[in-house]
Design a protein around this motif. Sequence first.
Motif, PDB file in Angstrom:
ATOM      1  N   ALA A   1       4.472 -17.642  -3.266  1.00 21.63           N
ATOM      2  CA  ALA A   1       4.172 -16.331  -2.688  1.00 21.63           C
ATOM      3  C   ALA A   1       5.476 -15.688  -2.234  1.00 21.63           C
ATOM      4  CB  ALA A   1       3.202 -16.488  -1.524  1.00 21.63           C
ATOM      5  N   LYS A   2       5.726 -14.486  -2.701  1.00 20.78           N
ATOM      6  CA  LYS A   2       6.942 -13.764  -2.331  1.00 20.78           C
ATOM      7  C   LYS A   2       6.566 -12.498  -1.555  1.00 20.78           C
ATOM      8  CE  LYS A   2       9.793 -15.282  -6.251  1.00 20.78           C
ATOM      9  NZ  LYS A   2      10.626 -14.836  -7.396  1.00 20.78           N
ATOM     10  N   VAL A   3       7.421 -12.139  -0.615  1.00 13.90           N
ATOM     11  CA  VAL A   3       7.208 -10.920   0.165  1.00 13.90           C
ATOM     12  C   VAL A   3       8.232  -9.877  -0.277  1.00 13.90           C
ATOM     13  CG1 VAL A   3       7.123  -9.887   2.457  1.00 13.90           C
ATOM     14  CG2 VAL A   3       6.356 -12.253   2.126  1.00 13.90           C
TER      15      VAL A   3
ATOM     16  N   GLY B   1      -2.842 -11.651 -14.122  1.00 13.86           N
ATOM     17  CA  GLY B   1      -3.199 -12.651 -13.120  1.00 13.86           C
ATOM     18  C   GLY B   1      -2.321 -12.653 -11.888  1.00 13.86           C
ATOM     19  N   THR B   2      -1.433 -11.676 -11.753  1.00 13.76           N
ATOM     20  CA  THR B   2      -0.665 -11.532 -10.522  1.00 13.76           C
ATOM     21  C   THR B   2      -1.595 -11.070  -9.402  1.00 13.76           C
ATOM     22  OG1 THR B   2       1.354 -10.970 -11.719  1.00 13.76           O
ATOM     23  CG2 THR B   2       1.240 -10.309  -9.410  1.00 13.76           C
ATOM     24  N   CYS B   3      -1.502 -11.713  -8.227  1.00 14.14           N
ATOM     25  CA  CYS B   3      -2.317 -11.341  -7.075  1.00 14.14           C
ATOM     26  C   CYS B   3      -1.423 -10.776  -5.974  1.00 14.14           C
ATOM     27  CB  CYS B   3      -3.088 -12.546  -6.535  1.00 14.14           C
ATOM     28  SG  CYS B   3      -4.295 -13.223  -7.699  1.00 14.14           S
ATOM     29  N   PHE B   4      -1.995  -9.941  -5.124  1.00 14.01           N
ATOM     30  CA  PHE B   4      -1.182  -9.340  -4.063  1.00 14.01           C
ATOM     31  C   PHE B   4      -2.035  -9.003  -2.851  1.00 14.01           C
ATOM     32  CE2 PHE B   4      -2.711  -5.725  -6.526  1.00 14.01           C
ATOM     33  CZ  PHE B   4      -3.123  -4.838  -5.547  1.00 14.01           C
ATOM     34  N   MET B   5      -1.349  -8.782  -1.724  1.00 18.23           N
ATOM     35  CA  MET B   5      -1.970  -8.265  -0.507  1.00 18.23           C
ATOM     36  C   MET B   5      -1.063  -7.197   0.090  1.00 18.23           C
ATOM     37  SD  MET B   5      -2.862 -10.133   3.168  1.00 18.23           S
ATOM     38  CE  MET B   5      -4.242 -11.109   2.569  1.00 18.23           C
ATOM     39  N   VAL B   6      -1.667  -6.087   0.523  1.00 24.60           N
ATOM     40  CA  VAL B   6      -0.927  -5.028   1.208  1.00 24.60           C
ATOM     41  C   VAL B   6      -1.731  -4.544   2.410  1.00 24.60           C
ATOM     42  CG1 VAL B   6       0.333  -4.206  -0.818  1.00 24.60           C
ATOM     43  CG2 VAL B   6      -1.902  -3.243  -0.287  1.00 24.60           C
ATOM     44  N   GLN B   7      -1.014  -3.966   3.361  1.00 25.52           N
ATOM     45  CA  GLN B   7      -1.613  -3.324   4.527  1.00 25.52           C
ATOM     46  C   GLN B   7      -1.288  -1.835   4.487  1.00 25.52           C
ATOM     47  OE1 GLN B   7      -3.386  -4.735   6.955  1.00 25.52           O
ATOM     48  NE2 GLN B   7      -2.941  -6.918   6.831  1.00 25.52           N
TER      49      GLN B   7
ATOM     50  N   ASP C   1       5.304  -4.487   4.004  1.00 24.49           N
ATOM     51  CA  ASP C   1       5.301  -5.674   3.143  1.00 24.49           C
ATOM     52  C   ASP C   1       4.244  -5.625   2.043  1.00 24.49           C
ATOM     53  OD1 ASP C   1       7.304  -6.828   4.700  1.00 24.49           O
ATOM     54  OD2 ASP C   1       5.855  -7.824   6.022  1.00 24.49           O
ATOM     55  N   MET C   2       4.573  -6.266   0.941  1.00 24.10           N
ATOM     56  CA  MET C   2       3.623  -6.539  -0.132  1.00 24.10           C
ATOM     57  C   MET C   2       3.812  -7.992  -0.537  1.00 24.10           C
ATOM     58  SD  MET C   2       3.127  -4.540  -3.767  1.00 24.10           S
ATOM     59  CE  MET C   2       1.577  -4.645  -4.669  1.00 24.10           C
ATOM     60  N   VAL C   3       2.789  -8.809  -0.348  1.00 19.15           N
ATOM     61  CA  VAL C   3       2.850 -10.209  -0.760  1.00 19.15           C
ATOM     62  C   VAL C   3       2.408 -10.289  -2.215  1.00 19.15           C
ATOM     63  CG1 VAL C   3       2.082 -12.557  -0.309  1.00 19.15           C
ATOM     64  CG2 VAL C   3       2.288 -10.934   1.586  1.00 19.15           C
ATOM     65  N   ILE C   4       3.234 -10.891  -3.057  1.00 21.71           N
ATOM     66  CA  ILE C   4       2.962 -10.966  -4.495  1.00 21.71           C
ATOM     67  C   ILE C   4       2.986 -12.427  -4.928  1.00 21.71           C
ATOM     68  CG2 ILE C   4       3.735 -10.296  -6.804  1.00 21.71           C
ATOM     69  CD1 ILE C   4       5.047  -7.832  -5.531  1.00 21.71           C
TER      70      ILE C   4
ATOM     71  N   LEU D   1      11.587  -1.448   2.430  1.00 20.28           N
ATOM     72  CA  LEU D   1      12.887  -0.993   2.894  1.00 20.28           C
ATOM     73  C   LEU D   1      14.027  -1.634   2.126  1.00 20.28           C
ATOM     74  CD1 LEU D   1      12.245  -0.986   6.747  1.00 20.28           C
ATOM     75  CD2 LEU D   1      12.059   0.940   5.134  1.00 20.28           C
ATOM     76  N   GLN D   2      13.684  -2.639   1.287  1.00 21.08           N
ATOM     77  CA  GLN D   2      14.720  -3.339   0.517  1.00 21.08           C
ATOM     78  C   GLN D   2      14.941  -2.632  -0.814  1.00 21.08           C
ATOM     79  OE1 GLN D   2      13.035  -7.230   0.087  1.00 21.08           O
ATOM     80  NE2 GLN D   2      13.456  -7.848   2.200  1.00 21.08           N
ATOM     81  N   ASN D   3      16.067  -2.939  -1.451  1.00 19.60           N
ATOM     82  CA  ASN D   3      16.343  -2.407  -2.784  1.00 19.60           C
ATOM     83  C   ASN D   3      15.421  -3.054  -3.803  1.00 19.60           C
ATOM     84  OD1 ASN D   3      18.379  -0.555  -2.230  1.00 19.60           O
ATOM     85  ND2 ASN D   3      19.896  -2.186  -2.033  1.00 19.60           N
TER      86      ASN D   3
END
Length: 369
Positions: free
Chosen positions: A361-363, A299-305, A350-353, A367-369
């Motif tokens: 909602a977390k981004v 049930g985890t949802c996400f958005m990516v570009q 970015d990936m919004v999860i 580029l982050q670890n």
Amino acid sequence: MCRLAAITSDKYFSPMENILALETMKEGHDGSGLGLTLKDLGGEFEKLKKYPTLSGICSKDGKKTLERLMKQHGFRLKNAWTPKLRQVKGVTPRGYYFAHVYDYPVAYKDKPLKEKEELLMNTRLMLRRTGESDGSIFAFSFYPDVITLKEVGDPLELGEFFGLDRDNLKARIVFAQGRQNTNYAIYLYACHPFFIQGYCSMTNGENTAFVPIREFLTGRGFCGYTGYNSDSEVFTHILHYTARQLGFPLHYYKDVITPLKLSEMDNRQDREALRLVKQSLRPLCIDGPNMVIGFTPDGTCFMVQDSKKLRPGVVGGVKGKYALMSEECGVDSAIPKRDRSKDIFPMKYDMVIIQPRAEEAKVWNQLQN
């Protein structure tokens, strides 16, 4: 372009909320089709979550064939839902729309989940092959706690046609696509969202890297990677391949479809793994323009570009309810009482999860670890 409307909540809600959000974004779709996928079902399905639900459309003869084949394969019908259809100008009804809940065949009741998933997928593909040539059977999804509806027409009119404004059909996650018919003749199997073994996605854009992606996937020897009446179906299959088949963490989906340059990987602790992923899965890199919304089995949802970031996308909401939409007006429709300054417009890295039950909602940034 199409328009996408996804809502995830800690409470059950009607898919009409998604359809009304699509209506606010109507200038971005031409009303040529609607696709709905519901997960974590309420209403009459709430006590049937452990049993698989087959969603589709049949002709009169196709219904008889469906009943015969399901019986032959050992599936016992537990619950049959059909929408309360209305006559709506502009919508041509088909024979029989259904969401059937079945008990597993006796031999599979105590099998591991993966074996049950293989059975359900193979059964759906068998039904699709049986009815595809004459349109007598459309089988969209066959999985526990999931329903899929698809039809040609304007989304708002189809919501009325299916009686969704008065039906008790509800879920905690609903994905909806308002179709823009730009590429080919309208065909129900080409309508988003797409679903396979608990993984679902829908896309706004054009997948210009479709052919190499399709060739890579079909070469994996997995029978579920088939169909491809839409160039966007591969996004669902890439998600399934990376998360289920390879066992990668969800955020690696972003690394697979939009890999970093080698110089950009230096700040990542997993940079050596990233280099191997980029090298071995290079054919799965997308070229856009695409905005993808998806969910996973938990049930985890996400958005990516994609890296071009040429398709709109926004995420907004409150604790317990978030909307992932093509446009702000869609979020305004679904969740008007929110802090708009906290809306998220994901960019190329970015990936919004959003975790199950929509806590927050977390981004995540590549580029982050």
